[in-house]
Design an enzyme around this catalytic site. Structure first.
Site, PDB file in Angstrom:
ATOM      1  N   ASP A  87       0.790  -1.074  -0.137  1.00 59.13           N
ATOM      2  CA  ASP A  87       0.188   0.142  -0.015  1.00 59.13           C
ATOM      3  C   ASP A  87       0.800   1.288   0.048  1.00 59.13           C
ATOM      4  O   ASP A  87       2.148   1.185   0.613  1.00 59.13           O
ATOM      5  CB  ASP A  87      -1.002  -0.014   1.123  1.00 59.13           C
ATOM      6  CG  ASP A  87      -1.733   1.099   1.377  1.00 59.13           C
ATOM      7  OD1 ASP A  87      -2.604   1.170   0.486  1.00 59.13           O
ATOM      8  OD2 ASP A  87      -1.683   2.091   1.975  1.00 59.13           O
ATOM      9  N   GLU A 102       1.491  -0.360  -4.787  1.00 60.11           N
ATOM     10  CA  GLU A 102       0.644   0.528  -5.114  1.00 60.11           C
ATOM     11  C   GLU A 102       1.077   2.031  -5.366  1.00 60.11           C
ATOM     12  O   GLU A 102       1.518   2.537  -4.251  1.00 60.11           O
ATOM     13  CB  GLU A 102      -0.452   0.875  -4.119  1.00 60.11           C
ATOM     14  CG  GLU A 102      -1.745   1.475  -4.752  1.00 60.11           C
ATOM     15  CD  GLU A 102      -2.228   2.453  -3.573  1.00 60.11           C
ATOM     16  OE1 GLU A 102      -3.507   2.943  -3.777  1.00 60.11           O
ATOM     17  OE2 GLU A 102      -1.599   2.619  -2.270  1.00 60.11           O
TER      18      GLU A 102
HETATM   19  C1  ABC Z   1     -11.271   8.111   3.546  1.00 61.42           C
HETATM   20  C2  ABC Z   1     -12.395   8.384   2.737  1.00 61.42           C
HETATM   21  C3  ABC Z   1     -12.189   9.576   1.816  1.00 61.42           C
HETATM   22  C4  ABC Z   1     -11.533  10.618   2.050  1.00 61.42           C
HETATM   23  C5  ABC Z   1     -10.195  10.263   2.724  1.00 61.42           C
HETATM   24  C6  ABC Z   1      -9.526  11.423   3.492  1.00 61.42           C
HETATM   25  O1  ABC Z   1     -10.552   9.174   3.824  1.00 61.42           O
HETATM   26  O2  ABC Z   1     -12.928   7.339   1.959  1.00 61.42           O
HETATM   27  O3  ABC Z   1     -13.502   9.890   0.930  1.00 61.42           O
HETATM   28  O4  ABC Z   1     -11.133  11.538   1.217  1.00 61.42           O
HETATM   29  C7  ABC Z   1      -8.084   3.744   3.133  1.00 61.42           C
HETATM   30  C8  ABC Z   1      -9.463   3.912   2.828  1.00 61.42           C
HETATM   31  C9  ABC Z   1     -10.099   5.128   2.233  1.00 61.42           C
HETATM   32  C10 ABC Z   1     -10.065   6.084   3.284  1.00 61.42           C
HETATM   33  C11 ABC Z   1      -8.182   6.031   3.236  1.00 61.42           C
HETATM   34  C12 ABC Z   1      -7.817   7.343   4.296  1.00 61.42           C
HETATM   35  O5  ABC Z   1      -7.779   5.015   3.940  1.00 61.42           O
HETATM   36  O6  ABC Z   1      -9.687   2.709   1.954  1.00 61.42           O
HETATM   37  O7  ABC Z   1     -11.429   4.911   2.225  1.00 61.42           O
HETATM   38  O8  ABC Z   1     -10.350   7.328   2.607  1.00 61.42           O
HETATM   39  O9  ABC Z   1      -8.456   7.116   5.512  1.00 61.42           O
HETATM   40  C13 ABC Z   1      -4.427   3.190  -0.809  1.00 61.42           C
HETATM   41  C14 ABC Z   1      -5.659   2.105  -0.567  1.00 61.42           C
HETATM   42  C15 ABC Z   1      -6.772   2.812   0.312  1.00 61.42           C
HETATM   43  C16 ABC Z   1      -6.317   3.158   1.518  1.00 61.42           C
HETATM   44  C17 ABC Z   1      -4.971   3.788   1.656  1.00 61.42           C
HETATM   45  C18 ABC Z   1      -4.679   4.429   2.972  1.00 61.42           C
HETATM   46  C19 ABC Z   1      -4.170   3.994   0.755  1.00 61.42           C
HETATM   47  O10 ABC Z   1      -5.666   1.526  -1.788  1.00 61.42           O
HETATM   48  O11 ABC Z   1      -7.920   1.930   0.067  1.00 61.42           O
HETATM   49  O12 ABC Z   1      -7.482   3.962   1.792  1.00 61.42           O
HETATM   50  O13 ABC Z   1      -3.984   3.124   3.490  1.00 61.42           O
HETATM   51  C20 ABC Z   1      -3.853   8.443  -2.291  1.00 61.42           C
HETATM   52  C21 ABC Z   1      -2.763   7.382  -2.000  1.00 61.42           C
HETATM   53  C22 ABC Z   1      -3.089   5.915  -2.297  1.00 61.42           C
HETATM   54  C23 ABC Z   1      -4.093   5.491  -1.451  1.00 61.42           C
HETATM   55  C24 ABC Z   1      -5.363   6.413  -1.925  1.00 61.42           C
HETATM   56  C25 ABC Z   1      -6.598   6.234  -1.269  1.00 61.42           C
HETATM   57  O14 ABC Z   1      -4.991   8.013  -1.751  1.00 61.42           O
HETATM   58  O15 ABC Z   1      -1.503   7.787  -2.953  1.00 61.42           O
HETATM   59  O16 ABC Z   1      -2.029   5.254  -1.851  1.00 61.42           O
HETATM   60  N1  ABC Z   1      -4.760   4.095  -1.722  1.00 61.42           N
HETATM   61  C26 ABC Z   1      -4.202  11.645  -6.443  1.00 61.42           C
HETATM   62  C27 ABC Z   1      -2.765  11.335  -5.868  1.00 61.42           C
HETATM   63  C28 ABC Z   1      -2.861   9.978  -5.359  1.00 61.42           C
HETATM   64  C29 ABC Z   1      -4.129   9.845  -4.147  1.00 61.42           C
HETATM   65  C30 ABC Z   1      -5.424  10.077  -4.870  1.00 61.42           C
HETATM   66  C31 ABC Z   1      -6.565   9.893  -3.948  1.00 61.42           C
HETATM   67  O17 ABC Z   1      -5.357  11.253  -5.455  1.00 61.42           O
HETATM   68  O18 ABC Z   1      -1.996  11.582  -6.693  1.00 61.42           O
HETATM   69  O19 ABC Z   1      -1.765   9.816  -4.534  1.00 61.42           O
HETATM   70  O20 ABC Z   1      -4.168   8.632  -3.707  1.00 61.42           O
HETATM   71  O21 ABC Z   1      -6.655  10.795  -3.116  1.00 61.42           O
HETATM   72  C32 ABC Z   1      -5.158  10.518 -11.535  1.00 61.42           C
HETATM   73  C33 ABC Z   1      -3.792  11.067 -11.066  1.00 61.42           C
HETATM   74  C34 ABC Z   1      -3.556  10.830  -9.716  1.00 61.42           C
HETATM   75  C35 ABC Z   1      -4.781  11.288  -8.715  1.00 61.42           C
HETATM   76  C36 ABC Z   1      -6.060  10.548  -9.256  1.00 61.42           C
HETATM   77  C37 ABC Z   1      -7.136  10.573  -8.391  1.00 61.42           C
HETATM   78  O22 ABC Z   1      -6.271  10.877 -10.751  1.00 61.42           O
HETATM   79  O23 ABC Z   1      -2.715  10.792 -12.204  1.00 61.42           O
HETATM   80  O24 ABC Z   1      -2.316  11.416  -9.309  1.00 61.42           O
HETATM   81  O25 ABC Z   1      -4.351  10.475  -7.662  1.00 61.42           O
HETATM   82  O26 ABC Z   1      -5.335  11.045 -12.990  1.00 61.42           O
END
Ligand code: ABC
Ligand code: CA
Length: 562
Positions: A231, A255
């Site tokens: 992750d 990831e």
């Molecule tokens: C919760 C809520 C969300 C709220 C957030 C603050 O808290 O559900 O609504 O916004 C777990 C849970 C989530 C939870 C999070 C945080 O924890 O499953 O429901 O969100 O509490 C991994 C896992 C994921 C997990 C975590 C945390 C990490 O797969 O299930 O979440 O252990 C970032 C991270 C990525 C992470 C993801 C959720 O967040 O890098 O590792 N996934 C941009 C950024 C990314 C970012 C993404 C989403 O936004 O570059 O780094 O991911 O925020 C593309 C662009 C990208 C862009 C995307 C959206 O669009 O090229 O750069 O990503 O076109």
């Protein structure tokens, strides 16, 4: 002297255990079914209701998974990726409960909601008995503190319940990530928000690094884990990962959530593999409508083939638990089938997220985390179950027919019509389009030199025969916007599950059964203790005690001039 030396080496070799940690090449030919433990299957086949939008525990368990391996294996998947297994915060937070497993509180204990240590070991051995592999999701980047009331510095957060790091100084200073273009900010500031901050582990501290390396070594060994999904890989400095991966001693898939191939590629140098996010984005938009851009998919795939260190082991997916399901964008069955075909015909390892085969339509998190048991694990009259089962069987048959299939980079065969895509990966030819099911336009894929002269090919998805011309070219009209996956009739077994009426391959060949797996069964793990140990190792992580002893003794003998 020689006799003594021979005797010592023979005794040493006999002492080596027969278990081998699964490497990237062991994973290459596999297909992964991604499941959320809380949402896949309940103990004793119970099926109490689950409303994903509440974001609360729904009581799926490791026992539940063990009881439903037939369902997964029946579709031809020979490995599963399960959500994180360690103990998480128990409180209901601003974003619900930690049913997904990403909010670790104590990485030395298992999440009691999912079962006991013995339950997880039983799942691991049940998989190994079937020749299947276990991939576990692990989080290094952060922990979640219980009293997650954000303040202006981490010293005022309560770290006392976090195990094994319970001091503010074990974490980077409190700051949320604000600039995704600043890598130090991405690595050393925190994910989450003021409602639920994800305390960012100080992975620059050597003692924390070695604790995490010992932890992963113990986890892998205790539960017979064959691979890791790592992750938030981009939120930890790159040079943290090689020692961690070596301590684990098994296949690692990181990831790195971003659409940029150039950003993702360097992570394929420090881990075995990554999740193919760049091509996920272009794949999704290519097939999400009739105006999708297929050439953008061609460009991103071509770029990734050039820059990923080993494209053949990168994880390819159309859906996962973090993104809206494809059917929340379009439910045109032809577009859906085209998009779903991609992960199975490209260079890497296909990954299917639970529920896609059942036609789930959930949108953004948490709606896309539906419980699978609501379907009764029914596979009859489920067109997408049939679709993935056939694709898995076709991929295995292609790999069995050509020993270089899995490592040969796919080639795009240029099409005149921008709505068509033709892919050659001998002996397989994939013909895709985003015309959709209602297009009135007549279109034909034309691909020269993709087969042997006059070869008889079969579209495994319809069992129609396609004959190659004298120079191995094919010309195939599009029907109803559906994809076609051609492989030689000789690669399909006459008594097999895939198009037996037109197959000409030997009886019993691979592809003869949709549940055929190529893996060899692995003995179950031997460790008995329930807790996840954090011990110091010798650095031969994941190779097993026998290998470690052998290594040390051999080094000793070499040092003595043997
Ligand atoms: C919760 C809520 C969300 C709220 C957030 C603050 O808290 O559900 O609504 O916004 C777990 C849970 C989530 C939870 C999070 C945080 O924890 O499953 O429901 O969100 O509490 C991994 C896992 C994921 C997990 C975590 C945390 C990490 O797969 O299930 O979440 O252990 C970032 C991270 C990525 C992470 C993801 C959720 O967040 O890098 O590792 N996934 C941009 C950024 C990314 C970012 C993404 C989403 O936004 O570059 O780094 O991911 O925020 C593309 C662009 C990208 C862009 C995307 C959206 O669009 O090229 O750069 O990503 O076109
Ligand atoms: Ca970090």
């Amino acid at each position: 002297m020689f006799a003594t030396r021979f005797y010592v080496f023979s005794v040493l070799l006999l002492a080596v255990p027969t278990t081998f940690a699964a490497s990237a090449s062991d994973w290459r030919g596999r297909a992964i079914y991604q499941l959320l433990t809380d949402r896949f299957s309940q103990t004793n086949n119970q099926a109490t209701p689950c409303n994903p939008t509440q974001a609360l525990y729904c009581n799926g368990t490791w026992n539940g998974i063990t009881n439903r391996l037939d369902y997964i294996q029946g579709m031809g998947f020979d490995s599963i990726w399960i959500s994180p297994v360690v103990a998480n915060v128990e409180q209901t937070t601003a974003y619900g409960q930690a049913y997904h497993g990403y909010w670790a509180q104590d990485i030395t204990s298992l999440n009691p909601h999912f079962g006991t240590a013995d339950d997880l070991k039983a799942l691991s051995s049940a998989l190994h008995k079937r020749g299947m592999y276990l991939m576990v999701d692990v989080v290094v980047n952060h922990f979640v503190s219980t009293s997650s009331v954000a303040t202006s510095d981490n010293a005022n957060l309560d770290f006392s319940k976090l195990v094994p790091f319970s001091n503010a100084s074990d974490f980077h200073p409190y700051c949320f990530i604000t600039d995704f273009n600043n890598q130090t900010n991405v690595e050393q500031c925190w994910l989450g928000d003021q409602h639920l901050p994800l305390a960012d582990l100080n992975t620059e501290n050597p003692s924390i690094v070695s604790t995490m390396n010992n932890w992963i070594q113990g986890l892998v060994k205790s539960y017979g884990i064959d691979g890791l999904r790592i992750d938030t890989a981009k939120h930890v400095r790159k040079d943290f990962w090689p020692a961690f991966a070596m301590s684990a001693g098994v296949f690692t898939m990181g990831e790195v959530l971003i659409g940029d191939v150039g950003y993702v590629a360097p992570y394929t140098q420090v881990l075995d593999s990554v999740l193919d996010y760049p091509n996920y984005y272009t794949l999704t938009s290519a097939f999400s409508s009739q105006t999708g851009n297929l050439s953008a998919l061609i460009s991103s795939v071509t770029a990734s083939q050039k820059s990923y260190s080993t494209p053949s082991v990168v994880g390819s997916f159309l859906e996962n638990h973090d993104n809206p399901r494809f059917q929340s964008i379009t439910q045109d069955i032809s577009l859906v089938k085209n998009a779903m075909t991609w992960p199975f015909i490209q260079d890497g390892i296909p990954i299917l997220y639970q529920g896609q085969e059942q036609g789930f339509t959930g949108g953004v998190v948490p709606a896309n985390q539906e419980a699978l048991w609501t379907t009764g694990f029914n596979t009859s009259n489920k067109p997408l179950v049939t679709h993935v089962t056939t694709l898995n069987a076709a991929r295995k048959a292609a790999a069995a027919a050509n020993s270089t299939f899995l490592t040969t980079p796919l080639k795009f065969v240029t099409q005149q019509d921008p709505s068509l895509l033709a892919v050659s990966k001998p002996p397989l030819v994939a013909l895709l389009s985003n015309l959709g099911s209602n297009s009135a336009k007549s279109s034909t894929w034309v691909a020269s030199g993709v087969a042997s002269a006059n070869e008889v090919l079969v579209d495994v998805l319809s069992c129609a025969i396609v004959k190659a011309d004298g120079s191995g070219g094919v010309s195939v009209p599009v029907v109803g916007g559906l994809p076609q996956v051609l492989i030689p009739a000789s690669a399909l077994a006459k008594n097999g599950a895939v198009c037996p009426s037109v197959a000409t391959g030997a009886t019993g060949a691979t592809g003869s059964s949709s549940s055929t797996t190529l893996a060899t069964a692995k003995p179950s793990p031997s460790t008995k203790s329930g807790a996840i140990s954090i011990r110091s190792g010798l650095g031969f992580g994941g190779m097993g005690d026998g290998w470690r002893v052998l290594g040390v003794v051999l080094l000793g003998l070499l040092a003595q001039g043997w």
